[in-house]
Write a protein that holds these residues in place. Structure first.
Motif, PDB file in Angstrom:
ATOM      1  N   LEU A  47      81.605  -4.016  -2.418  1.00 49.18           N
ATOM      2  CA  LEU A  47      82.600  -4.652  -3.279  1.00 49.18           C
ATOM      3  C   LEU A  47      82.013  -5.906  -3.931  1.00 49.18           C
ATOM      4  CD1 LEU A  47      85.631  -4.455  -4.075  1.00 49.18           C
ATOM      5  CD2 LEU A  47      86.141  -5.924  -2.126  1.00 49.18           C
ATOM      6  N   GLY A  58      79.592  -7.316 -12.643  1.00 45.45           N
ATOM      7  CA  GLY A  58      80.429  -7.553 -13.811  1.00 45.45           C
ATOM      8  C   GLY A  58      80.442  -8.997 -14.269  1.00 45.45           C
ATOM      9  N   GLU A  59      79.699  -9.843 -13.592  1.00 43.65           N
ATOM     10  CA  GLU A  59      79.728 -11.268 -13.923  1.00 43.65           C
ATOM     11  C   GLU A  59      78.390 -11.733 -14.491  1.00 43.65           C
ATOM     12  OE1 GLU A  59      80.552 -13.164 -10.241  1.00 43.65           O
ATOM     13  OE2 GLU A  59      82.714 -12.829 -10.369  1.00 43.65           O
ATOM     14  N   SER A  77      82.368  -4.097   2.493  1.00 45.52           N
ATOM     15  CA  SER A  77      82.537  -5.425   1.936  1.00 45.52           C
ATOM     16  C   SER A  77      81.380  -5.782   0.997  1.00 45.52           C
ATOM     17  CB  SER A  77      82.619  -6.412   3.095  1.00 45.52           C
ATOM     18  OG  SER A  77      82.468  -7.711   2.662  1.00 45.52           O
ATOM     19  N   GLU A  83      79.564  -4.943  -6.626  1.00 42.55           N
ATOM     20  CA  GLU A  83      80.305  -4.447  -7.783  1.00 42.55           C
ATOM     21  C   GLU A  83      80.824  -5.608  -8.629  1.00 42.55           C
ATOM     22  OE1 GLU A  83      82.868  -1.328  -5.979  1.00 42.55           O
ATOM     23  OE2 GLU A  83      84.115  -1.781  -7.719  1.00 42.55           O
ATOM     24  N   LEU A  84      81.380  -6.599  -7.927  1.00 40.92           N
ATOM     25  CA  LEU A  84      81.949  -7.742  -8.636  1.00 40.92           C
ATOM     26  C   LEU A  84      80.866  -8.527  -9.359  1.00 40.92           C
ATOM     27  CD1 LEU A  84      84.484  -9.133  -6.052  1.00 40.92           C
ATOM     28  CD2 LEU A  84      84.982  -8.037  -8.226  1.00 40.92           C
TER      29      LEU A  84
END
Lengths: 350, 350
Positions: free
Chosen positions: B52, B59-60, B49, B55-56
């Protein structure tokens, strides 16, 4: 009559018996029929999809009003985006006569039940010279609307329905992933409703160009710029709806990964295979995923009107025409997005 | 102080430094803290978890207001369902004083940012003797409400939020899959709102009994009767919302398979692993899936009020009490649904 026939998930051109109209039905000559991406999917993934449907129905109470499933080992003539001319009427038909040009929601019904036109062993779809339609569902094409445009009523209705289901409103923004016919229909419908900005993403330059013509504010090649970055650059604050119009495994997860908090994802692409997602992506941002299918009779009629009165102009969609003998090659050609968006089947007049 | 400490996804009891309140903060003694199922999940699936999320975020755009992630190789004291007594105040605190009994949304903030209580290296959660809370978020417990019940404010708010997000209304029906604390909170909230019928499904007789006590109209063992059959038998016509409150792979697909046309699925169980679905299940019936997380400050305050004035009685939830030394065993015991629903950690008064 001549028809492109699917049997055992293979497509070939053949002579088959002419259909005959029953009570309340008309015999028609196909003037134009669009080739739908879901027909291409069906040839490849039809068996998987069919098994799932059978499994589901086995667990349900029998529903005689549900559309009947076809038997894949028997002939099926696909084609559910049609415009036809009436050439004969069955018993009891009062409102239609020879020469009327019509379209219809792709369903036929008779004493044996409900049959999905284009996915039926009993009723051939539009990749054939002749079709039988029910008078009750037939809509006359307004004068002046060419058959080649009227045939877009059905795919436009798919977009109109997806947009309606999304509850997107003025003040919201949209990202459309995939600019095939379904994505383009969503774009055209939103543009007509005054919704924007609309960001559209597709690998194909040709399809991006079509997206711009039909109303996208920004188009991106996702290899060069993620759609979500383009949205952030031009807006980034309005509530966002992401239309997933590709329909292959991995796209729902991709939409979830890009989605900002509280975004809605509309799944309008038809993925017939198993797919994988990380629920945590949805949980962390409280996403919603709405799956959509089809349209209402009102949405279908509204799409025909929008095409007839010019509020939506889908003529740029039309990138090729084939006769029935050309259908198998057209299926192959549609694999190349640079060549084609929508190919129309126009049976050669003998 | 004594605390149940997680490090490298392992739980052990240890002595750690007492926390100290900064400006605007209070030092509190933990009176009671519920053990949450997501803490159990975290020990097993935390690493997946966490990757993830990283990773998210990569990208932000960096968001300094986002809750800071903990470093799993350093100590974390979990526990985010707490009721505490103020025993010291930091600089600038004016509205709280020693002896006040409070709860709080499980978040702390200071000059270094936002820290999720129970998932932070800097701020210990409620599986410890002491906690630091922000005055601004603290809510005083109404007189007469026992700390053991006030500690249920947070998990009840999770249910209240899920029910609010579902937009379920009187005239709709509900199926609740999984009668752990989250499912039970949804049931209690819907019952308070007068929504029904509510069908609840769980393998465990004990949990089915709790579901009935808290307001389910019908309870089923899904091995004996599918929840959807029970719904059809007693209702079968009202718009249906299915609450997925199990949170393991396969449950979303299971909810999709049982869902009738146009049903809404609320994903309130926290599945931290990859999951598989067949999008066709959603497409064919135009399902929607809404993922939910957390609650608003209003929902948190509303849950405290509902417990205080007795509109919702969650006392049957409370099936066990341990002190801090008993936390690791309690985590193990919670694996058996016949033994426990909610275990409270009540640190032994020295």
């Amino acid at each position: 009559m001549r028809a492109a026939v699917m049997r055992d998930w293979q497509l070939r051109v053949d002579e088959i018996p002419d259909p005959e109209p029953g009570p309340g039905q008309v015999l028609t000559r196909v003037l134009a029929c669009g080739i739908c991406g879901s027909d291409l999917h069906l040839l490849v993934h039809g068996e998987e999809s069919r098994k799932l449907t059978e499994e589901l129905r086995a667990g349900e109470a029998p529903d005689p009003t549900a559309p009947q499933m076809f038997e894949p080992s028997r002939d099926v003539v696909m084609g559910h985006e049609f415009c036809c001319e009436v050439i004969g009427v069955g018993p009891g038909v009062e409102g239609l006569r020879e020469g009327d040009v019509v379209t219809s929601m792709p369903v036929a019904f008779d004493a044996t039940g409900v049959h999905p036109l284009g996915f039926s062993n009993g009723y051939p779809g539009g990749y054939a010279e002749l079709m039988v339609l029910n008078e009750m569902l037939a809509m006359k094409i307004p004068a002046g609307l060419p058959a080649e445009v009227a045939a877009f009523t059905e795919p436009l209705a798919v977009g109109a329905h997806a947009v309606a289901k999304s509850r997107i409103a003025q003040g919201d923004a949209a990202i459309v992933l995939g600019c095939g016919p379904v994505g383009l229909a969503c774009i055209a419908e939103m543009r007509m409703r005054g919704i924007g900005p609309i960001v559209a993403a597709d690998f194909s330059p040709k399809r991006r160009q079509l997206a711009e013509v039909l109303g996208a504010d920004v188009v991106v090649d996702p290899r060069e710029q993620p759609a979500i970055d383009a949205w952030r650059r031009i807006d980034g604050s309005k509530p966002l709806v992401i239309f997933e119009a590709v329909g292959v495994p991995g796209m729902i997860e991709q939409a979830m990964r890009m989605a900002p908090k509280d975004a809605r994802i509309l799944v309008v692409g038809v993925c017939m295979q198993e797919d994988r997602i990380h629920p945590m992506l949805g949980i962390g941002r409280e996403l919603s995923i709405q799956f959509v299918l089809g349209y209402t009779p009102e949405e279908f009629a509204g799409s025909l009107e929008a095409l007839a009165d010019g509020r939506i102009d889908l003529r740029p969609w039309h990138t090729g025409t084939v006769d029935i003998d050309g259908v198998p090659q057209a299926f192959a050609d549609l694999g190349n997005p640079e060549t084609h968006a929508k190919i129309l089947v126009v049976p050669r007049t003998s």
